[in-house]
Design a protein around this motif. Structure first.
Motif, PDB file in Angstrom:
ATOM      1  N   GLU A 103      23.741  42.677  31.657  1.00  0.00           N
ATOM      2  CA  GLU A 103      24.664  41.860  30.860  1.00  0.00           C
ATOM      3  C   GLU A 103      25.947  42.607  30.519  1.00  0.00           C
ATOM      4  O   GLU A 103      26.998  41.977  30.333  1.00  0.00           O
ATOM      5  N   VAL A 104      25.874  43.934  30.423  1.00  0.00           N
ATOM      6  CA  VAL A 104      27.081  44.699  30.101  1.00  0.00           C
ATOM      7  C   VAL A 104      27.670  45.380  31.336  1.00  0.00           C
ATOM      8  O   VAL A 104      28.456  46.323  31.225  1.00  0.00           O
ATOM      9  N   GLY A 105      27.245  44.905  32.534  1.00  0.00           N
ATOM     10  CA  GLY A 105      27.941  45.325  33.744  1.00  0.00           C
ATOM     11  C   GLY A 105      27.334  46.462  34.524  1.00  0.00           C
ATOM     12  O   GLY A 105      27.995  47.030  35.405  1.00  0.00           O
ATOM     13  N   TYR A 106      26.083  46.813  34.250  1.00  0.00           N
ATOM     14  CA  TYR A 106      25.438  47.921  34.953  1.00  0.00           C
ATOM     15  C   TYR A 106      24.604  47.431  36.133  1.00  0.00           C
ATOM     16  O   TYR A 106      23.973  46.363  36.063  1.00  0.00           O
ATOM     17  N   ALA A 107      24.559  48.235  37.197  1.00  0.00           N
ATOM     18  CA  ALA A 107      23.535  48.109  38.224  1.00  0.00           C
ATOM     19  C   ALA A 107      22.325  48.910  37.760  1.00  0.00           C
ATOM     20  O   ALA A 107      22.480  49.985  37.154  1.00  0.00           O
ATOM     21  N   VAL A 108      21.123  48.408  38.014  1.00  0.00           N
ATOM     22  CA  VAL A 108      19.899  49.097  37.610  1.00  0.00           C
ATOM     23  C   VAL A 108      19.124  49.475  38.863  1.00  0.00           C
ATOM     24  O   VAL A 108      18.758  48.608  39.674  1.00  0.00           O
ATOM     25  N   TRP A 109      18.879  50.764  39.029  1.00  0.00           N
ATOM     26  CA  TRP A 109      18.119  51.274  40.178  1.00  0.00           C
ATOM     27  C   TRP A 109      16.813  51.882  39.669  1.00  0.00           C
ATOM     28  O   TRP A 109      16.817  52.675  38.710  1.00  0.00           O
ATOM     29  N   LEU A 110      15.707  51.549  40.322  1.00  0.00           N
ATOM     30  CA  LEU A 110      14.385  52.051  39.951  1.00  0.00           C
ATOM     31  C   LEU A 110      13.990  53.187  40.895  1.00  0.00           C
ATOM     32  O   LEU A 110      14.016  53.013  42.124  1.00  0.00           O
ATOM     33  N   PHE A 111      13.604  54.324  40.326  1.00  0.00           N
ATOM     34  CA  PHE A 111      13.256  55.495  41.122  1.00  0.00           C
ATOM     35  C   PHE A 111      11.773  55.827  40.960  1.00  0.00           C
ATOM     36  O   PHE A 111      11.213  55.707  39.856  1.00  0.00           O
ATOM     37  N   GLY A 112      11.168  56.305  42.042  1.00  0.00           N
ATOM     38  CA  GLY A 112       9.771  56.730  41.984  1.00  0.00           C
ATOM     39  C   GLY A 112       9.229  56.940  43.382  1.00  0.00           C
ATOM     40  O   GLY A 112       9.924  56.758  44.388  1.00  0.00           O
ATOM     41  N   SER A 113       7.961  57.303  43.443  1.00  0.00           N
ATOM     42  CA  SER A 113       7.299  57.559  44.721  1.00  0.00           C
ATOM     43  C   SER A 113       6.635  56.286  45.234  1.00  0.00           C
ATOM     44  O   SER A 113       6.736  55.214  44.621  1.00  0.00           O
ATOM     45  N   ASN A 114       5.923  56.413  46.356  1.00  0.00           N
ATOM     46  CA  ASN A 114       5.152  55.288  46.886  1.00  0.00           C
ATOM     47  C   ASN A 114       4.167  54.747  45.855  1.00  0.00           C
ATOM     48  O   ASN A 114       3.905  53.543  45.805  1.00  0.00           O
ATOM     49  N   LYS A 115       3.626  55.645  45.035  1.00  0.00           N
ATOM     50  CA  LYS A 115       2.649  55.226  44.033  1.00  0.00           C
ATOM     51  C   LYS A 115       3.263  54.338  42.960  1.00  0.00           C
ATOM     52  O   LYS A 115       2.556  53.627  42.253  1.00  0.00           O
ATOM     53  N   ASP A 116       4.586  54.400  42.831  1.00  0.00           N
ATOM     54  CA  ASP A 116       5.276  53.606  41.807  1.00  0.00           C
ATOM     55  C   ASP A 116       5.857  52.316  42.375  1.00  0.00           C
ATOM     56  O   ASP A 116       6.496  51.547  41.635  1.00  0.00           O
ATOM     57  N   ALA A 117       5.652  52.076  43.666  1.00  0.00           N
ATOM     58  CA  ALA A 117       6.265  50.906  44.303  1.00  0.00           C
ATOM     59  C   ALA A 117       5.794  49.605  43.655  1.00  0.00           C
ATOM     60  O   ALA A 117       6.581  48.660  43.478  1.00  0.00           O
ATOM     61  N   ALA A 118       4.510  49.536  43.289  1.00  0.00           N
ATOM     62  CA  ALA A 118       3.972  48.293  42.724  1.00  0.00           C
ATOM     63  C   ALA A 118       4.605  47.984  41.366  1.00  0.00           C
ATOM     64  O   ALA A 118       5.029  46.842  41.115  1.00  0.00           O
ATOM     65  N   ILE A 119       4.685  48.987  40.491  1.00  0.00           N
ATOM     66  CA  ILE A 119       5.304  48.724  39.188  1.00  0.00           C
ATOM     67  C   ILE A 119       6.794  48.452  39.370  1.00  0.00           C
ATOM     68  O   ILE A 119       7.387  47.642  38.648  1.00  0.00           O
ATOM     69  N   GLY A 121      15.207  39.913  39.714  1.00  0.00           N
ATOM     70  CA  GLY A 121      15.908  40.565  40.812  1.00  0.00           C
ATOM     71  C   GLY A 121      17.096  41.396  40.391  1.00  0.00           C
ATOM     72  O   GLY A 121      17.862  41.862  41.256  1.00  0.00           O
ATOM     73  N   LEU A 122      17.261  41.626  39.106  1.00  0.00           N
ATOM     74  CA  LEU A 122      18.416  42.398  38.634  1.00  0.00           C
ATOM     75  C   LEU A 122      18.217  43.895  38.807  1.00  0.00           C
ATOM     76  O   LEU A 122      19.197  44.642  38.785  1.00  0.00           O
ATOM     77  N   ALA A 123      16.973  44.346  38.935  1.00  0.00           N
ATOM     78  CA  ALA A 123      16.678  45.760  39.152  1.00  0.00           C
ATOM     79  C   ALA A 123      16.364  45.982  40.628  1.00  0.00           C
ATOM     80  O   ALA A 123      15.560  45.246  41.213  1.00  0.00           O
ATOM     81  N   VAL A 124      16.987  46.975  41.240  1.00  0.00           N
ATOM     82  CA  VAL A 124      16.771  47.296  42.650  1.00  0.00           C
ATOM     83  C   VAL A 124      15.652  48.328  42.746  1.00  0.00           C
ATOM     84  O   VAL A 124      15.768  49.435  42.209  1.00  0.00           O
ATOM     85  N   ASN A 125      14.560  47.961  43.410  1.00  0.00           N
ATOM     86  CA  ASN A 125      13.398  48.840  43.499  1.00  0.00           C
ATOM     87  C   ASN A 125      13.570  49.836  44.642  1.00  0.00           C
ATOM     88  O   ASN A 125      13.462  49.484  45.818  1.00  0.00           O
ATOM     89  N   LEU A 126      13.822  51.100  44.304  1.00  0.00           N
ATOM     90  CA  LEU A 126      13.939  52.174  45.292  1.00  0.00           C
ATOM     91  C   LEU A 126      12.676  53.023  45.357  1.00  0.00           C
ATOM     92  O   LEU A 126      12.642  54.005  46.112  1.00  0.00           O
TER      93      LEU A 126
END
Length: 322
Positions: free
Chosen positions: A191-207, A217-222
């Motif tokens: 809402e305040v103009g940020y891109a949100v990127w999610l970081f983690g390993s393969n084990k974190d892909a599900a969360i 869909g506002l957070a990009v799952n990396l």
């Protein structure tokens, strides 16, 4: 958290050649530390004795002719390879009754050394000598050319400021803030103009998938889409990081990013982010810290009731909203 130890060893021993015996996932991290001349793969997981395999690795390490080894884990198994390798000076805390296996065994005074980084640094000093303070913060470098390559590969851009979320925690679910809270926070940053990127390993892909879905869909799952070295470079782009008490939290701190650190079952008194730009967010409930992997009461209130607004307020105190 071991990097300040490496730095102190170089201060005490000019010309030192420092090697590190470490798990596979840490090798890209060690490659970003100028104090480390060479890293050796430690292939053994928790609970794996495998004496024959340990003997073979020990004989290979013996060819390096090390003068000293500092054993950071407190387990008996972790001290066996240095003994088998014939390293003359073997330093570490007594741990699991390691008398004789370590010939420079130290007794740990938990009250005078409450933080893990302090305990590591104490092993750089002679026995009974105090550690120099203040302990310097860890520091990691970013490879800008590699960063640009991974930005292009993943279709990311820097048109907007970036909030890095690290929703995983290898230790267990009692250290993981719920996906719905991360998603709610992602919506606020968007809402305040940020891109949100999610970081983690393969084990974190599900969360990561859960957070991406719950945020619309506002957070990009990396999570699982980068190696640790690539994650370091991408986190170097971030304007702020929101992290559980995890390895990536310490990466964000070492990159000197404004950082909101979320604590549940663990304690910021023991493993705090080593940064002057970090805010600790926890509820300090009577049952925490319990240091358990899963909540012994089955409710995980220390994280379930830690509302996204608390993390948001902490973040806004660290940066100006855009």
């Amino acid at each position: 958290m071991a990097q300040p130890l490496y730095r102190r060893l170089h201060e005490r021993h000019p010309g030192l050649e420092l090697h590190v015996f470490a798990p596979q996932w840490t090798l890209p991290l060690l490659a970003r530390m100028p104090e480390v001349a060479k890293a050796h793969l430690n292939p053994f997981g928790h609970g794996a004795l495998k004496l024959g395999a340990r003997w073979k690795i020990a004989r290979r390490l013996a060819r390096e002719k090390f003068d000293q080894v500092i054993v950071l884990p407190n387990s008996l198994k972790s001290a066996l390879i240095p003994l088998m390798a014939g390293i003359p000076l073997r330093t570490g805390f007594i741990g699991e009754s390691r008398y004789g296996i370590l010939n420079d065994a130290r007794e740990l005074d938990e009250k005078s050394l409450p933080m893990m980084v302090e305990r590591f640094c104490a092993l750089a000093e002679d026995k009974h000598h105090a550690i120099p303070r203040p302990i310097p913060h860890p520091s990691l470098t970013v490879d800008e050319a590699a960063r640009n390559d991974v930005l292009q590969r993943l279709g990311l851009d820097l048109a907007r400021p970036v909030a890095a979320f690290c929703p995983g925690a290898e230790y267990g679910p009692a250290k993981r803030w719920p996906a719905r809270h991360f998603a709610a926070l992602a919506r606020r940053f968007h809402e305040v103009g940020y891109a949100v990127w999610l970081f983690g390993s393969n084990k974190d892909a599900a969360i990561g998938d859960d957070i991406a879905a719950l945020s619309g869909g506002l957070a990009v799952n990396l999570c699982g889409r980068t190696g640790l070295d690539e994650a370091i470079d991408l986190m170097g782009c971030a304007d702020i990081a929101i992290c559980n008490d995890s390895g990536l939290m310490h990466v964000a701190a070492a990159l000197e990013k404004p950082l909101v650190a979320l604590y549940g079952s663990s304690s910021p008194d023991f493993t705090p982010p080593l940064s002057d730009r970090a805010a600790i967010v926890n509820l300090d409930l009577p049952c925490s810290p319990c240091f358990e992997r899963t909540c012994p009461y089955g409710h995980t209130d220390c994280l379930e009731t830690l509302e996204p607004g608390l993390a948001w307020q902490a973040a806004m105190r660290l940066i100006e909203p855009r």
